[in-house]
Design a protein around this motif. Structure first.
Motif, PDB file in Angstrom:
ATOM      1  N   ILE A 255      10.609  -4.607  -9.113  1.00 22.61           N
ATOM      2  CA  ILE A 255       9.194  -4.099  -8.269  1.00 22.61           C
ATOM      3  C   ILE A 255       9.219  -4.538  -6.962  1.00 22.61           C
ATOM      4  O   ILE A 255       7.664  -4.353  -6.551  1.00 22.61           O
ATOM      5  N   GLN A 256      10.222  -6.113  -7.068  1.00 25.33           N
ATOM      6  CA  GLN A 256       9.908  -6.884  -5.958  1.00 25.33           C
ATOM      7  C   GLN A 256      10.561  -6.200  -4.720  1.00 25.33           C
ATOM      8  O   GLN A 256      10.235  -5.924  -3.421  1.00 25.33           O
ATOM      9  N   ARG A 257      11.070  -6.120  -4.391  1.00 24.07           N
ATOM     10  CA  ARG A 257      12.078  -5.311  -3.724  1.00 24.07           C
ATOM     11  C   ARG A 257      10.940  -3.400  -3.077  1.00 24.07           C
ATOM     12  O   ARG A 257      10.823  -3.881  -2.189  1.00 24.07           O
ATOM     13  N   GLU A 258      10.824  -3.199  -4.630  1.00 25.43           N
ATOM     14  CA  GLU A 258       9.634  -2.148  -3.642  1.00 25.43           C
ATOM     15  C   GLU A 258       8.422  -2.814  -2.756  1.00 25.43           C
ATOM     16  O   GLU A 258       8.037  -1.335  -1.925  1.00 25.43           O
ATOM     17  N   ILE A 259       7.385  -3.519  -3.247  1.00 26.07           N
ATOM     18  CA  ILE A 259       6.822  -3.475  -2.998  1.00 26.07           C
ATOM     19  C   ILE A 259       7.157  -4.345  -1.592  1.00 26.07           C
ATOM     20  O   ILE A 259       6.371  -4.054  -0.513  1.00 26.07           O
ATOM     21  N   THR A 260       7.859  -4.933  -1.076  1.00 23.03           N
ATOM     22  CA  THR A 260       9.026  -5.872   0.003  1.00 23.03           C
ATOM     23  C   THR A 260       8.936  -4.455   0.722  1.00 23.03           C
ATOM     24  O   THR A 260       8.567  -4.736   1.906  1.00 23.03           O
ATOM     25  N   THR A 261       9.555  -3.326   0.334  1.00 18.39           N
ATOM     26  CA  THR A 261       9.707  -1.872   1.144  1.00 18.39           C
ATOM     27  C   THR A 261       8.324  -1.924   2.069  1.00 18.39           C
ATOM     28  O   THR A 261       8.180  -0.908   2.982  1.00 18.39           O
ATOM     29  N   VAL A 262       7.478  -1.239   0.995  1.00 16.90           N
ATOM     30  CA  VAL A 262       6.388  -0.706   1.321  1.00 16.90           C
ATOM     31  C   VAL A 262       5.435  -2.143   1.782  1.00 16.90           C
ATOM     32  O   VAL A 262       5.181  -1.430   3.051  1.00 16.90           O
ATOM     33  N   GLY A 263       5.082  -3.154   2.586  1.00 18.39           N
ATOM     34  CA  GLY A 263       4.783  -3.993   3.374  1.00 18.39           C
ATOM     35  C   GLY A 263       5.899  -4.430   4.210  1.00 18.39           C
ATOM     36  O   GLY A 263       4.722  -3.846   5.917  1.00 18.39           O
ATOM     37  N   ASN A 264       6.862  -3.728   4.178  1.00 20.43           N
ATOM     38  CA  ASN A 264       7.161  -3.311   6.261  1.00 20.43           C
ATOM     39  C   ASN A 264       7.714  -2.353   6.811  1.00 20.43           C
ATOM     40  O   ASN A 264       7.312  -1.889   7.674  1.00 20.43           O
TER      41      ASN A 264
END
Length: 293
Positions: A255-264
């Motif tokens: 989940i952390q990886r996905e939301i980081t990608t969203v932010g980027n």
């Protein structure tokens, strides 16, 4: 779902006259580790106790304490007086005294201190004869510990579910904002072109190509879809009776990886605060998961 923190105790009196008092504590630990405190005469019971605990617990740092008391009926069987040896000691000492003329008297309290006069068989092998009773004591303490872990697990579950609902709410706010990004980018691009003095139509092929490239780079549909799937898995894990802490920890990382990608990818001033809010709440969930078996 169970916590890794708990306490349980029990006391069992065996028919032989031995009483086992057991205390078991547990705190969070990545794997299953033991610290077992036993009386020195019962050290060989440790593997037996470890085996019982390992059947019921899969993770955590386990501290177990065993206290053993024995009544007169048991002690009568384990303590023996070697009267023949005591008599030999007595006669030998008297003969030596007569030959050497060494003065002094000899008391029974001194004779029983001599090697082999008092034979104490109070060892682990004797206690192992009561292994069924010992197993009952350890299992009773474990059951109480597991009950406490289950109650705390329910509290953790409720807290995580509330935070998970908060994550879902934040993700649902991001989706419509992310869908508007291509239109916002088109408007900004055309405005910059006009400000630079370039008269380019919005239908120009070059504009469309630039917008398509940007839309592809900023598209977070897949990430938001995977987040929705992760949220569903999270709830499924929490309904299981089997240990799920490791699985939930891994899912939190995803989940952390996905939301980081969203932010980027979704570089919009309205989305960035939501990503920060999401990560803050997710970190609180991750901390709670560290105490789940």
């Amino acid at each position: 779902m169970k916590s890794m923190t708990g306490y349980g105790s029990s006391e069992h009196r065996c028919d032989s006259g031995v009483t086992f008092s057991v205390e078991i504590f547990s705190v969070n630990k990545k794997n299953l580790e033991f610290r077992i405190s036993l009386p020195k005469e019962a050290l060989q019971l440790e593997p037996f106790i470890r085996q019982i605990i390992a059947k019921k617990l899969s993770r955590g740092f386990i501290t177990a304490r065993l206290n053993i008391t024995a009544d007169e009926s048991f002690l009568k069987q384990s303590v023996r007086m070697n009267e023949a040896l005591a008599k030999v000691y007595y006669n030998k000492i008297r003969n030596m005294q007569e030959k050497t003329g060494i003065p002094g008297s000899m008391e029974i309290s001194e004779i029983v201190k001599l090697p082999g006069v008092v034979e104490d068989s109070l060892e682990g092998s004797e206690f192992m004869k009561n292994e069924e009773c010992l197993a009952e004591a350890v299992n009773a303490a474990l059951d109480k510990l597991i009950e406490m872990r289950s109650k705390e697990g329910d509290s953790l579950k409720n807290d995580i579910l509330q935070r998970l609902a908060s994550l879902e709410s934040t993700a649902s706010k991001i989706r419509p904002l992310a869908e508007k990004i291509p239109a916002v980018q088109k408007e900004q691009l055309l405005r910059r072109l006009q400000e630079s003095g370039l008269q380019i139509s919005s239908n120009d092929e070059r504009v469309h190509r630039e917008l398509v490239i940007f839309a592809d780079r900023s598209d977070v549909t897949e990430e938001l879809t995977r987040l929705k799937s992760h949220f569903k898995q999270f709830r499924e894990f929490m309904e299981k009776t089997d240990p799920c802490g490791r699985s939930m920890d891994f899912l939190t990382q995803e989940i952390q990886r996905e939301i980081t990608t969203v932010g980027n990818k979704a570089l919009q001033c309205e989305i960035s605060p939501l990503v920060v809010e999401f990560k803050t709440e997710l970190e609180k969930i991750r901390e709670q998961i560290q105490n789940i078996e």
